[in-house]
Motif scaffolding. Sequence first.
Motif, short mmCIF file in Angstrom:
data_model
loop_
_atom_site.label_atom_id
_atom_site.label_comp_id
_atom_site.label_asym_id
_atom_site.label_seq_id
_atom_site.Cartn_x
_atom_site.Cartn_y
_atom_site.Cartn_z
N LEU A 224 0.82 -1.21 0.00
CA LEU A 224 0.00 0.00 0.00
C LEU A 224 0.85 1.26 0.00
O LEU A 224 0.49 2.28 -0.62
CB LEU A 224 -0.93 -0.01 1.21
CG LEU A 224 -2.07 -1.03 1.13
CD1 LEU A 224 -2.79 -1.15 2.46
CD2 LEU A 224 -3.05 -0.64 0.04
N ASP A 225 2.00 1.21 0.68
CA ASP A 225 2.90 2.36 0.70
C ASP A 225 3.41 2.68 -0.72
O ASP A 225 3.49 3.85 -1.10
CB ASP A 225 4.06 2.10 1.64
CG ASP A 225 4.98 3.30 1.77
OD1 ASP A 225 4.54 4.33 2.28
OD2 ASP A 225 6.15 3.20 1.34
N LYS A 226 3.73 1.65 -1.48
CA LYS A 226 4.19 1.86 -2.85
C LYS A 226 3.08 2.42 -3.73
O LYS A 226 3.36 3.06 -4.75
CB LYS A 226 4.69 0.54 -3.44
CG LYS A 226 5.98 0.04 -2.81
CD LYS A 226 6.37 -1.32 -3.37
CE LYS A 226 7.67 -1.83 -2.74
NZ LYS A 226 8.03 -3.19 -3.20
N ARG A 227 1.85 2.20 -3.34
CA ARG A 227 0.71 2.71 -4.11
C ARG A 227 0.22 4.07 -3.60
O ARG A 227 -0.83 4.55 -4.01
CB ARG A 227 -0.43 1.68 -4.05
CG ARG A 227 -0.10 0.40 -4.80
CD ARG A 227 -0.95 -0.78 -4.35
NE ARG A 227 -2.38 -0.52 -4.47
CZ ARG A 227 -3.32 -1.36 -4.03
NH1 ARG A 227 -2.97 -2.49 -3.43
NH2 ARG A 227 -4.59 -1.07 -4.18
N GLY A 228 0.99 4.66 -2.70
CA GLY A 228 0.67 6.01 -2.25
C GLY A 228 -0.36 6.08 -1.14
O GLY A 228 -1.06 7.08 -1.00
#
Length: 509
Positions: A224-228
Motif C-alpha cells: 500500500l505504501d508503494k501505491r501512495g
Amino acid sequence: MPKILIVGGGYAGFYTAWKLEKWLRKGEAEVTMVDPLPYMTYQPFLPEVAAGSIEARHAVVAHRRHLSKTNVVTAKVTHIDHASKTATITPPVGEPYEFAYDIVVVTAGAVSRTFPIPGVADQALGLKTIEEAVAIRDTVLTNFDKASLLPAGPERDRLLTFVVIGGGFAGIEVFAELRSFATSLLKSYPQIGFDDIQFHLIEAMGRIMPEVSVPTSLWVIDNLDKRGAKIHLNTQLTSAVDGVVELSTGEKFETDLIVWTAGVMANPGIVRHTDLPIEERGRLQVRPDLRVGTADEIIEGAWGAGDITAIPDLSGGGVGGFCVPNAQHAVRQGKLMAQNIVAVLRGEGPKDYIHKNMGAVAGLGVGQGVFQSGKLAIKGPLAWIAHRGYHGLAMPSWERKLRVVWGWVNNFFLGRDIVSLAAVESPRAVFVEFASRPKPAAGAAAPAKAASAAVTPPAPVTVPAAAAAAPAAKVTAPRAPRKAPVKAPAAARATTATDAPTEAATPVK
C-alpha cells in the motif's frame, strides 16, 4: 403448528429461514422472519461496492424473492419477552403489536462500535450497510468532480484526502480498494495528479490484520505504501471536528471523507430490550449447540447465532474462546441452527457448532490480494483471484452469483462505472426548483397590499390630473389618435422616479 420467529434477516437469519424451508415438512412449523430491511447484505462485498467494482444491488439478496415459504415482515423487533414468549414488532407505519411465538431465533447482527471522539458521530461513515458503501463511492466521485475545478490549495487538498479508521480486514480492504479506485479515476481527470491524492489509515495497535501472520501484514503495508497509501500504526484519532483530523502523534490534516471500521458491537436494539441472558460484553449468551443459555442451563425455545451472540469456539481458534463475528461463522451457524431446530422439533438431539477457520483472504484492489491459511501465504494476483472465487461462490443463490460474476466480466472489458448518484439523496430537488405554483388569489392580494400601505404610507406625490385619470381612460375610452406624451413638471418627474406607485409613472397618451 409451532410458530418460529426469526429476529434479523442477515447472514444467520437468512440462512436459517432458507434451510428451514428446505428441511421442514409441510405443516410442521410456521416461520416468520422480521427485519427492518427487505434484503440481506453480503458484507464482504461492501469494499468492492464502495470502489465501484460491484453494482450495489448485486451485493444484496431480496428476502421475498428467495424465501417463498417464510412470512417476511419488514419491521423492527423492539422487545423480546421470552418469559411470556411474545415479541413487540414495530412497523414503519402503524402501531406496534405483540407477536406470540413458540420458538425465537435471535440473529439481529451487529452495528458499528464507536468511541466518544469529538466529531466522529457527525463526520464519519461506517461500513456495515450497502447504503454506507454507496455513499462512500459517491463521495469519492463527487470530490473528484469538485477538485478538478479548483486550483491547488487547502480546499482542493481537503477534497482529495481520504481517511479510514481501523486496520482490521474491513478497514484494510476498503482502504486498498479506494486507493485502487482513485488511481483508476486519474485518466478521466487530467487536472488531478497521482501525488494530489492522499490516503491515510489510522490503527491504534502496532499491526494490521491480526487474522494473518506478521510477515504477511508487513507485505500489505509495503504494498500500500508503494501505491501512495499511508498507514499510521500505534496512532489514535483524537478529534475529527468539522473534518479536521487530529492524531495522537500531533499530525493534523483536513478531509471530506472518514470511514470508520474500528470494531462492531451486538445490536443494542435487541440485547438491551430482552429478558434473555446477556454476557458481560453485551452479547447474547449461547451454547455450542446454538441454544440460548449456559453450560448448566438451557433456555427452552430460544436460539441464537451470528454477530449478536457469544458462541464458544470449540476449534480453539476463537478470540477469548468465542467465535469471531464474521460471515464465515454466521453462514455456517445459520445452516446448523436450522438443522438443530428441525431435530429438536422431531425429538432428536442438536449438534454442537464447530468450525476450524479455513484461512483468511482479502482483496486489496483490482489485481491485488492476500491469502493466509496456516503458514501458507499467497500474495498478489493469485490471492486476488482466490478472493473473488471464494466470495463469488459464497454469495447466496445462483441468481446473485451470476449477477456479481457478470458484473466483474463487464468491468474487465468496459472498466468501472464512474457515475456518481449522490443526487439520489434529494431526488425532488430539480422538480421542486422548476415546479409551477398557483398564484395568490386576487382577493387575498388586495388586503395584503392595503395592510402594507397602512404600515408604511408612501410619501405624498404631486401628479397632474391627466396622469391620475389615465388608467381609467385607457380601459373605458375608445382608441384615440396618437398624441405626444404630456410631460409632467420636473419636480413631479423626480418624485415619480423614486417614490411614486407604478400606476402614476405610466405616460399619458
